[in-house]
Design a protein around this motif. Structure first.
Motif, PDB file in Angstrom:
ATOM      1  N   THR A  70       0.820  -1.211   0.000  1.00 32.44           N
ATOM      2  CA  THR A  70       0.000   0.000   0.000  1.00 32.44           C
ATOM      3  C   THR A  70       0.854   1.262   0.000  1.00 32.44           C
ATOM      4  OG1 THR A  70      -1.718  -1.205   1.189  1.00 32.44           O
ATOM      5  CG2 THR A  70      -1.881   1.191   1.183  1.00 32.44           C
ATOM      6  N   ILE A  71       2.020   1.214   0.656  1.00 31.31           N
ATOM      7  CA  ILE A  71       2.910   2.378   0.650  1.00 31.31           C
ATOM      8  C   ILE A  71       3.417   2.646  -0.765  1.00 31.31           C
ATOM      9  CG2 ILE A  71       5.044   3.358   1.560  1.00 31.31           C
ATOM     10  CD1 ILE A  71       2.767   3.135   3.566  1.00 31.31           C
ATOM     11  N   PHE A  72       3.809   1.583  -1.458  1.00 30.51           N
ATOM     12  CA  PHE A  72       4.253   1.756  -2.847  1.00 30.51           C
ATOM     13  C   PHE A  72       3.115   2.312  -3.722  1.00 30.51           C
ATOM     14  CE2 PHE A  72       7.401  -1.528  -1.537  1.00 30.51           C
ATOM     15  CZ  PHE A  72       8.550  -0.824  -1.867  1.00 30.51           C
ATOM     16  N   PHE A  73       1.907   1.821  -3.459  1.00 27.25           N
ATOM     17  CA  PHE A  73       0.732   2.299  -4.212  1.00 27.25           C
ATOM     18  C   PHE A  73       0.528   3.795  -3.987  1.00 27.25           C
ATOM     19  CE2 PHE A  73      -4.018   2.896  -4.177  1.00 27.25           C
ATOM     20  CZ  PHE A  73      -4.201   2.797  -5.554  1.00 27.25           C
ATOM     21  N   GLU A  74       0.609   4.227  -2.722  1.00 23.52           N
ATOM     22  CA  GLU A  74       0.436   5.651  -2.415  1.00 23.52           C
ATOM     23  C   GLU A  74       1.561   6.494  -3.016  1.00 23.52           C
ATOM     24  OE1 GLU A  74      -1.943   7.580  -0.817  1.00 23.52           O
ATOM     25  OE2 GLU A  74      -3.139   5.782  -1.167  1.00 23.52           O
ATOM     26  N   GLY A  76       3.122   5.768  -5.753  1.00 25.58           N
ATOM     27  CA  GLY A  76       2.781   5.823  -7.179  1.00 25.58           C
ATOM     28  C   GLY A  76       1.763   6.912  -7.485  1.00 25.58           C
ATOM     29  N   LYS A  77       0.746   7.029  -6.632  1.00 23.17           N
ATOM     30  CA  LYS A  77      -0.300   8.046  -6.844  1.00 23.17           C
ATOM     31  C   LYS A  77       0.265   9.457  -6.726  1.00 23.17           C
ATOM     32  CE  LYS A  77      -4.206   7.133  -4.624  1.00 23.17           C
ATOM     33  NZ  LYS A  77      -5.068   6.598  -3.558  1.00 23.17           N
ATOM     34  N   ASN A  78       1.152   9.668  -5.773  1.00 23.74           N
ATOM     35  CA  ASN A  78       1.754  10.994  -5.612  1.00 23.74           C
ATOM     36  C   ASN A  78       2.666  11.346  -6.784  1.00 23.74           C
ATOM     37  OD1 ASN A  78       1.230  12.452  -2.816  1.00 23.74           O
ATOM     38  ND2 ASN A  78       1.243  10.243  -2.406  1.00 23.74           N
ATOM     39  N   TYR A  79       3.458  10.381  -7.237  1.00 28.04           N
ATOM     40  CA  TYR A  79       4.327  10.640  -8.379  1.00 28.04           C
ATOM     41  C   TYR A  79       3.500  10.875  -9.652  1.00 28.04           C
ATOM     42  CZ  TYR A  79       8.556   9.403  -5.778  1.00 28.04           C
ATOM     43  OH  TYR A  79       9.601   9.397  -4.890  1.00 28.04           O
ATOM     44  N   LEU A  80       2.409  10.144  -9.789  1.00 25.45           N
ATOM     45  CA  LEU A  80       1.547  10.337 -10.954  1.00 25.45           C
ATOM     46  C   LEU A  80       0.950  11.738 -10.962  1.00 25.45           C
ATOM     47  CD1 LEU A  80       0.161   9.191 -13.470  1.00 25.45           C
ATOM     48  CD2 LEU A  80      -1.624   8.250 -11.990  1.00 25.45           C
ATOM     49  N   ALA A  81       0.546  12.227  -9.776  1.00 27.64           N
ATOM     50  CA  ALA A  81      -0.010  13.575  -9.680  1.00 27.64           C
ATOM     51  C   ALA A  81       1.024  14.624 -10.074  1.00 27.64           C
ATOM     52  CB  ALA A  81      -0.520  13.831  -8.270  1.00 27.64           C
ATOM     53  N   GLN A  82       2.313  14.318  -9.859  1.00 25.20           N
ATOM     54  CA  GLN A  82       3.390  15.232 -10.219  1.00 25.20           C
ATOM     55  C   GLN A  82       3.879  15.014 -11.662  1.00 25.20           C
ATOM     56  OE1 GLN A  82       5.784  13.932  -6.680  1.00 25.20           O
ATOM     57  NE2 GLN A  82       6.103  16.133  -6.395  1.00 25.20           N
ATOM     58  N   LYS A  83       3.228  14.070 -12.368  1.00 28.59           N
ATOM     59  CA  LYS A  83       3.618  13.711 -13.734  1.00 28.59           C
ATOM     60  C   LYS A  83       5.041  13.126 -13.801  1.00 28.59           C
ATOM     61  CE  LYS A  83       0.542  17.164 -15.818  1.00 28.59           C
ATOM     62  NZ  LYS A  83      -0.568  16.217 -15.978  1.00 28.59           N
ATOM     63  N   TYR A  85       6.230  10.146 -14.317  1.00 29.47           N
ATOM     64  CA  TYR A  85       5.604   8.909 -14.770  1.00 29.47           C
ATOM     65  C   TYR A  85       6.466   7.662 -14.506  1.00 29.47           C
ATOM     66  CZ  TYR A  85       2.371  12.129 -16.998  1.00 29.47           C
ATOM     67  OH  TYR A  85       1.458  13.120 -17.225  1.00 29.47           O
ATOM     68  N   LYS A  86       7.781   7.769 -14.685  1.00 33.58           N
ATOM     69  CA  LYS A  86       8.620   6.589 -14.449  1.00 33.58           C
ATOM     70  C   LYS A  86       8.578   6.182 -12.972  1.00 33.58           C
ATOM     71  CE  LYS A  86      13.191   4.587 -15.207  1.00 33.58           C
ATOM     72  NZ  LYS A  86      13.150   3.864 -13.931  1.00 33.58           N
ATOM     73  N   ASP A  87       8.722   7.180 -12.083  1.00 36.51           N
ATOM     74  CA  ASP A  87       8.655   6.881 -10.644  1.00 36.51           C
ATOM     75  C   ASP A  87       7.294   6.300 -10.274  1.00 36.51           C
ATOM     76  OD1 ASP A  87      11.244   7.753 -10.176  1.00 36.51           O
ATOM     77  OD2 ASP A  87      10.628   9.816  -9.769  1.00 36.51           O
ATOM     78  N   ALA A  88       6.245   6.856 -10.855  1.00 33.64           N
ATOM     79  CA  ALA A  88       4.891   6.364 -10.572  1.00 33.64           C
ATOM     80  C   ALA A  88       4.759   4.914 -11.011  1.00 33.64           C
ATOM     81  CB  ALA A  88       3.852   7.227 -11.279  1.00 33.64           C
ATOM     82  N   TYR A  89       5.215   4.627 -12.250  1.00 33.51           N
ATOM     83  CA  TYR A  89       5.093   3.264 -12.775  1.00 33.51           C
ATOM     84  C   TYR A  89       5.886   2.287 -11.921  1.00 33.51           C
ATOM     85  CZ  TYR A  89       4.621  -0.533 -16.096  1.00 33.51           C
ATOM     86  OH  TYR A  89       4.298  -1.742 -16.677  1.00 33.51           O
ATOM     87  N   ASP A  90       7.122   2.660 -11.559  1.00 29.01           N
ATOM     88  CA  ASP A  90       7.973   1.760 -10.781  1.00 29.01           C
ATOM     89  C   ASP A  90       7.334   1.402  -9.437  1.00 29.01           C
ATOM     90  OD1 ASP A  90       9.812   1.773 -12.793  1.00 29.01           O
ATOM     91  OD2 ASP A  90      11.174   3.214 -11.849  1.00 29.01           O
ATOM     92  N   ASN A  91       6.727   2.393  -8.772  1.00 29.29           N
ATOM     93  CA  ASN A  91       6.111   2.130  -7.463  1.00 29.29           C
ATOM     94  C   ASN A  91       4.842   1.300  -7.577  1.00 29.29           C
ATOM     95  OD1 ASN A  91       7.478   3.518  -4.970  1.00 29.29           O
ATOM     96  ND2 ASN A  91       7.800   4.888  -6.716  1.00 29.29           N
ATOM     97  N   PHE A  92       4.000   1.589  -8.597  1.00 29.30           N
ATOM     98  CA  PHE A  92       2.814   0.751  -8.806  1.00 29.30           C
ATOM     99  C   PHE A  92       3.246  -0.682  -9.125  1.00 29.30           C
ATOM    100  CE2 PHE A  92       0.437   4.766 -10.232  1.00 29.30           C
ATOM    101  CZ  PHE A  92      -0.266   4.866  -9.046  1.00 29.30           C
ATOM    102  N   ASP A  93       4.308  -0.799  -9.923  1.00 23.06           N
ATOM    103  CA  ASP A  93       4.795  -2.129 -10.302  1.00 23.06           C
ATOM    104  C   ASP A  93       5.267  -2.910  -9.075  1.00 23.06           C
ATOM    105  OD1 ASP A  93       5.438  -4.079 -12.294  1.00 23.06           O
ATOM    106  OD2 ASP A  93       7.551  -3.556 -12.036  1.00 23.06           O
ATOM    107  N   LYS A  94       5.989  -2.242  -8.151  1.00 18.84           N
ATOM    108  CA  LYS A  94       6.436  -2.901  -6.911  1.00 18.84           C
ATOM    109  C   LYS A  94       5.234  -3.368  -6.092  1.00 18.84           C
ATOM    110  CE  LYS A  94      10.793  -0.354  -6.612  1.00 18.84           C
ATOM    111  NZ  LYS A  94      11.517   0.756  -5.952  1.00 18.84           N
ATOM    112  N   ALA A  95       4.172  -2.546  -6.085  1.00 17.48           N
ATOM    113  CA  ALA A  95       2.955  -2.923  -5.344  1.00 17.48           C
ATOM    114  C   ALA A  95       2.344  -4.199  -5.921  1.00 17.48           C
ATOM    115  CB  ALA A  95       1.949  -1.781  -5.379  1.00 17.48           C
ATOM    116  N   THR A  96       2.302  -4.301  -7.266  1.00 18.27           N
ATOM    117  CA  THR A  96       1.703  -5.498  -7.894  1.00 18.27           C
ATOM    118  C   THR A  96       2.546  -6.742  -7.638  1.00 18.27           C
ATOM    119  OG1 THR A  96       2.819  -5.137 -10.020  1.00 18.27           O
ATOM    120  CG2 THR A  96       0.647  -4.133  -9.751  1.00 18.27           C
ATOM    121  N   LYS A  97       3.864  -6.552  -7.531  1.00 23.99           N
ATOM    122  CA  LYS A  97       4.726  -7.720  -7.288  1.00 23.99           C
ATOM    123  C   LYS A  97       4.534  -8.255  -5.861  1.00 23.99           C
ATOM    124  CE  LYS A  97       8.396  -7.063 -10.683  1.00 23.99           C
ATOM    125  NZ  LYS A  97       7.650  -6.240 -11.630  1.00 23.99           N
TER     126      LYS A  97
END
Length: 447
Positions: A70-74, A76-83, A85-97
């Motif tokens: 959930t921390i990685f997911f959050e 990801g959401k903050n990085y996505l809001a800042q555009k 995108y690579k940081d956002a994708y990497d954190n969402f990806d860690k959450a899915t793993k």
């Protein structure tokens, strides 16, 4: 964000923490308090768009619980809001793993792909999301279209149409795909299978008729139309194809019967109706025995404000120099559009070509009274009266109308010629030569 959701997130976070059994209970409580405060701080900062501060708080949380998805997911959401995108994708990806069964972690990845228009990777992610919710197949169709994988798009469209029913968006996509003939064969096979499976579904017959017609397979289109008529006897769409079949066979009565059913139908698109009328016009143009049937067909378009059918048919016969039919259809049009000056002028020219000068004079003089600033009506009235040897009346009309001719050399030339004719009829040779000379001079200047 609702407080209840915050609490559920915190419960999720603490549930993910693994604490050693021998840890001092007071230390556990302190750790929980610190983690909870940091997490709430991150949510608060994100809520007021202080994304950098939210990230700092989350990174502190991550040090305490490095395997908390959930921390990685959050993050990801903050990085996505800042555009970012690579940081956002990497954190969402860690959450899915860490937790591949959580749909929302995959949604985060999809959001990044969507924002960056990385459609190829989006297909990979959405294919996973389909396992959670079948509705994502709609997104997959659009992604296949964006990546020009039309074969996959068409297969999925047909699957969805069969399973959940058609949608306007998918039908529009399908139309785009089927403009390319290489996909039409597969679609024909699909439609044949659909007709066997659902023999009372009219739209499948209609689509198949259209495809056969587009590929000039008129015999097959007719077969499908007949099958449609057998299965659904009151189908108006069957008549569209049968009309063409009867017309090609020179079967006027049956073509007329099919045409009238189509033109009266509320289901048939107006473009198809116009096409049918045009085809019937070509069929009957030299067959006066069908004039009444043709006029009845035109009547179906009386309220059509997009295409003024009677006027267009009048123009058709105008080019063919069939003056009786030209006049008939222009007058039919003018019954509904009496203020159409262009058609009034076309009608006056048709009467001139027909040499019906008595009618021409009557109509033109009436129009002069209704439109006193329109010089062309004076011209036709003058021309008609010259031909009827009413030279004095012709002269008066032409002289009055000439005052309204402005920057129109061709019209001015015609006026001067007719005035010369009028004065010639009145025996005034001086005026005759004056107007003829003026017309000749204008003609030379025009060249």
């Amino acid at each position: 964000m609702k407080r209840t959701f915050l609490i559920s997130l915190v419960v999720l976070l603490f549930g993910a923490a693994s604490l050693e059994a021998q840890t001092n209970p007071e230390d556990i409580a302190l750790a929980k308090d610190e983690f909870q405060n940091l997490f709430y701080e991150s949510l608060t900062q994100k809520g007021i768009e202080n994304y950098d501060k939210a990230v700092i708080a989350l990174e502190k949380c991550l040090k305490m619980q490095p395997n908390n998805a959930t921390i990685f997911f959050e993050l990801g959401k903050n990085y996505l809001a800042q555009k970012k995108y690579k940081d956002a994708y990497d954190n969402f990806d860690k959450a899915t793993k860490i937790d591949p069964k959580n749909k929302w972690f995959w949604v985060g990845l999809y959001d990044v792909c969507y924002e960056t228009k990385d459609w190829d990777q989006a297909i990979v992610i959405v294919s996973k999301l389909v396992e959670f919710k079948k509705d994502y197949e709609e997104d997959l169709v659009s992604l296949y279209m964006n990546t020009q994988q039309f074969d996959k798009a068409l297969a999925l469209i047909n699957k969805l149409n069969d399973n959940v029913g058609k949608s306007d968006m998918r039908e529009n996509y399908k139309m785009q795909i089927l403009r390319d003939t290489k996909y039409q064969g597969a679609e024909k096979e699909n439609l044949i299978a659909q007709i066997k499976k659902y023999p009372k579904e009219e739209s499948n017959y209609v689509a198949l008729i259209f495809l056969y017609s587009e590929s000039n397979q008129e015999d097959k289109a007719t077969e499908v139309a007949k099958a449609l008529e057998r299965e659904i006897p009151n189908s108006d769409w069957a008549q569209v194809s049968l009309f063409k079949h009867h017309l090609n066979n020179g079967d006027g009565p049956n073509a007329i019967k099919a045409m009238n059913l189509v033109l009266a139908s509320n289901k048939i698109d107006s473009k198809i109706k116009h096409r049918i009328l045009n085809e019937f016009l070509i069929f009957v143009k030299d067959k006066p025995e069908y004039d009444k049937d043709f006029e009845k067909a035109i009547g179906y378009f009386d309220n059509d404000r997009e295409v003024q059918v009677a006027k267009e048919i009048g123009k058709f016969f105008h080019t063919k120099k069939n003056w009786d039919k030209t006049i008939r259809y222009y007058e039919m049009h003018l019954r509904s559009y009496p203020d159409d000056v262009e058609t009034q002028l076309l009608l006056l020219q048709a009467y001139t070509e027909k040499t019906d000068f008595a009618t021409l004079a009557n109509k033109a003089e009436t129009l002069v009274e209704a439109y006193p600033l329109q010089p062309q009506f004076y011209y036709y009235a003058g021309l008609a009266n010259n031909q009827l040897k009413n030279f004095k009346k012709a002269k008066d009309l032409l002289e009055s109308g000439l005052d309204y001719v402005v920057d129109d050399a061709a019209t001015e030339i015609n006026f001067n010629i007719q005035l010369g004719e009028a004065y010639n009829g009145l025996g005034d040779m001086k005026k005759k030569e004056q107007y003829f000379s003026k017309a000749e001079k204008l003609l030379k200047n025009k060249k």
